[in-house]
Design a protein around this motif. Structure first.
Motif, mmCIF file in Angstrom:
data_model
loop_
_atom_site.group_PDB
_atom_site.id
_atom_site.type_symbol
_atom_site.label_atom_id
_atom_site.label_comp_id
_atom_site.label_asym_id
_atom_site.label_seq_id
_atom_site.Cartn_x
_atom_site.Cartn_y
_atom_site.Cartn_z
ATOM 1 N N LEU A 159 0.790 -1.057 -0.123
ATOM 2 C CA LEU A 159 -0.037 -0.200 -0.155
ATOM 3 C C LEU A 159 0.923 1.231 -0.071
ATOM 4 O O LEU A 159 0.466 2.287 -0.409
ATOM 5 C CB LEU A 159 -1.010 -0.088 1.160
ATOM 6 C CG LEU A 159 -2.104 -1.071 1.139
ATOM 7 C CD1 LEU A 159 -2.726 -1.199 2.477
ATOM 8 C CD2 LEU A 159 -2.853 -0.824 -0.075
ATOM 9 N N LEU A 160 2.135 1.091 0.565
ATOM 10 C CA LEU A 160 2.974 2.197 0.552
ATOM 11 C C LEU A 160 3.973 2.520 -0.803
ATOM 12 O O LEU A 160 4.044 3.662 -1.049
ATOM 13 C CB LEU A 160 4.107 2.066 1.460
ATOM 14 C CG LEU A 160 3.564 1.885 2.870
ATOM 15 C CD1 LEU A 160 4.820 1.576 4.008
ATOM 16 C CD2 LEU A 160 2.910 3.386 3.498
ATOM 17 N N TRP A 161 3.670 1.491 -1.802
ATOM 18 C CA TRP A 161 4.385 1.762 -3.176
ATOM 19 C C TRP A 161 3.866 2.844 -3.802
ATOM 20 O O TRP A 161 4.840 3.474 -4.596
ATOM 21 C CB TRP A 161 4.286 0.229 -3.738
ATOM 22 C CG TRP A 161 4.989 0.518 -5.094
ATOM 23 C CD1 TRP A 161 4.488 0.159 -6.321
ATOM 24 C CD2 TRP A 161 6.396 0.397 -5.146
ATOM 25 N NE1 TRP A 161 5.494 0.372 -7.173
ATOM 26 C CE2 TRP A 161 6.768 0.491 -6.419
ATOM 27 C CE3 TRP A 161 7.594 0.645 -4.532
ATOM 28 C CZ2 TRP A 161 8.118 0.436 -7.032
ATOM 29 C CZ3 TRP A 161 8.791 0.690 -4.865
ATOM 30 C CH2 TRP A 161 9.196 0.775 -6.066
ATOM 31 N N PRO A 162 2.662 3.077 -3.994
ATOM 32 C CA PRO A 162 1.965 4.171 -4.891
ATOM 33 C C PRO A 162 2.881 5.537 -4.440
ATOM 34 O O PRO A 162 3.168 6.399 -5.090
ATOM 35 C CB PRO A 162 0.735 4.097 -4.867
ATOM 36 C CG PRO A 162 0.436 2.731 -4.461
ATOM 37 C CD PRO A 162 1.372 2.175 -3.578
ATOM 38 N N LEU A 163 2.853 5.836 -3.035
ATOM 39 C CA LEU A 163 3.373 6.817 -2.480
ATOM 40 C C LEU A 163 4.965 6.922 -2.775
ATOM 41 O O LEU A 163 5.198 8.045 -3.309
ATOM 42 C CB LEU A 163 3.122 6.892 -0.995
ATOM 43 C CG LEU A 163 3.867 7.957 -0.201
ATOM 44 C CD1 LEU A 163 3.231 9.443 -0.815
ATOM 45 C CD2 LEU A 163 3.641 8.044 1.373
ATOM 46 N N VAL A 164 5.625 5.743 -2.636
ATOM 47 C CA VAL A 164 7.059 5.830 -3.076
ATOM 48 C C VAL A 164 7.342 6.164 -4.253
ATOM 49 O O VAL A 164 8.089 6.883 -4.803
ATOM 50 C CB VAL A 164 7.825 4.732 -2.819
ATOM 51 C CG1 VAL A 164 9.071 4.401 -2.961
ATOM 52 C CG2 VAL A 164 7.708 4.441 -1.030
ATOM 53 N N TYR A 165 6.428 5.572 -5.293
ATOM 54 C CA TYR A 165 6.506 5.708 -6.975
ATOM 55 C C TYR A 165 6.179 7.056 -7.289
ATOM 56 O O TYR A 165 7.174 7.638 -8.035
ATOM 57 C CB TYR A 165 5.493 4.565 -7.467
ATOM 58 C CG TYR A 165 5.616 4.943 -8.876
ATOM 59 C CD1 TYR A 165 6.502 3.913 -9.727
ATOM 60 C CD2 TYR A 165 4.763 5.644 -9.391
ATOM 61 C CE1 TYR A 165 6.582 4.277 -11.111
ATOM 62 C CE2 TYR A 165 4.750 6.025 -10.825
ATOM 63 C CZ TYR A 165 5.658 4.955 -11.903
ATOM 64 O OH TYR A 165 5.496 5.294 -13.148
ATOM 65 N N ALA A 166 5.247 7.611 -6.687
ATOM 66 C CA ALA A 166 4.954 9.075 -7.066
ATOM 67 C C ALA A 166 6.029 9.923 -6.511
ATOM 68 O O ALA A 166 6.266 11.026 -7.360
ATOM 69 C CB ALA A 166 3.542 9.349 -6.472
ATOM 70 N N SER A 167 6.551 9.974 -5.129
ATOM 71 C CA SER A 167 7.396 10.662 -4.929
ATOM 72 C C SER A 167 8.675 10.609 -5.589
ATOM 73 O O SER A 167 9.164 11.712 -5.887
ATOM 74 C CB SER A 167 7.570 10.388 -3.259
ATOM 75 O OG SER A 167 6.421 10.414 -2.784
ATOM 76 N N CYS A 185 3.390 15.240 -14.086
ATOM 77 C CA CYS A 185 3.462 14.091 -15.262
ATOM 78 C C CYS A 185 4.309 13.123 -14.969
ATOM 79 O O CYS A 185 3.946 11.875 -15.139
ATOM 80 C CB CYS A 185 3.734 14.782 -16.426
ATOM 81 S SG CYS A 185 2.394 16.046 -17.094
ATOM 82 N N ALA A 186 5.295 13.258 -14.317
ATOM 83 C CA ALA A 186 6.298 12.358 -14.047
ATOM 84 C C ALA A 186 5.773 11.164 -12.902
ATOM 85 O O ALA A 186 5.941 9.961 -12.797
ATOM 86 C CB ALA A 186 7.536 12.610 -13.589
ATOM 87 N N ALA A 187 4.831 11.793 -11.874
ATOM 88 C CA ALA A 187 4.494 11.100 -10.760
ATOM 89 C C ALA A 187 3.192 10.426 -11.270
ATOM 90 O O ALA A 187 2.959 8.975 -10.682
ATOM 91 C CB ALA A 187 4.195 12.064 -9.600
#
Length: 139
Positions: free
Chosen positions: A80-88, A114-116
């Motif tokens: 569940l934390l992965w999207p936060l890490v990916y976007a950041s 756009c990158a996030a």
């Protein structure tokens, strides 16, 4: 490689090929509708809203929820934390790349966004629908 493993690989490869062919068919239909002048700006916007606001959530609920189990959450809560890490990380890298090539400062926010959040409109829908039956069942 045993026969069971080879069969699983064939099933997954078939599902992926099926998903890609569905995307190609949708693209061909869209191109034909565009050539005939059936689609205009408002119709494109309506179709996009229908796909993103109605069809995608329905697909996610129908493909993912039947297999949902509290034990899955207990085992994979870190996912569940992965999207936060990916976007950041993506937004920071997007801004750094823009700074590296000299993009004006007023565009850094848009570049970070756009990158996030890259384009997620089409391919995940096909992958979820195609691979849904090949994903192992809940424990």
């Amino acid at each position: 490689m045993d026969a069971d493993h080879a069969e699983k690989i064939r099933r997954i490869a078939g599902a992926v090929l099926s998903a890609v062919l569905k995307i190609c068919a949708l693209i061909a239909v869209g191109m034909q509708l565009e050539r005939k002048g059936v689609l205009d700006g408002s119709k494109r916007k309506c179709l996009s809203a229908l796909a993103m606001d109605v069809c995608l959530p329905c697909l996610l609920f129908s493909a993912v929820l039947p297999e949902a189990d509290l034990r899955l959450l207990e085992e994979g809560w870190t996912l569940l934390l992965w999207p936060l890490v990916y976007a950041s990380v993506s937004s920071v890298l997007g801004v750094l790349c823009c700074l590296g090539v000299g993009i004006p400062a007023q565009h850094l926010g848009a570049a970070a966004a756009c990158a996030a959040f890259p384009n997620v409109n089409g391919f995940p829908v096909s992958v979820i629908s195609a691979l849904g039956h090949t994903i192992p069942k809940s424990p």
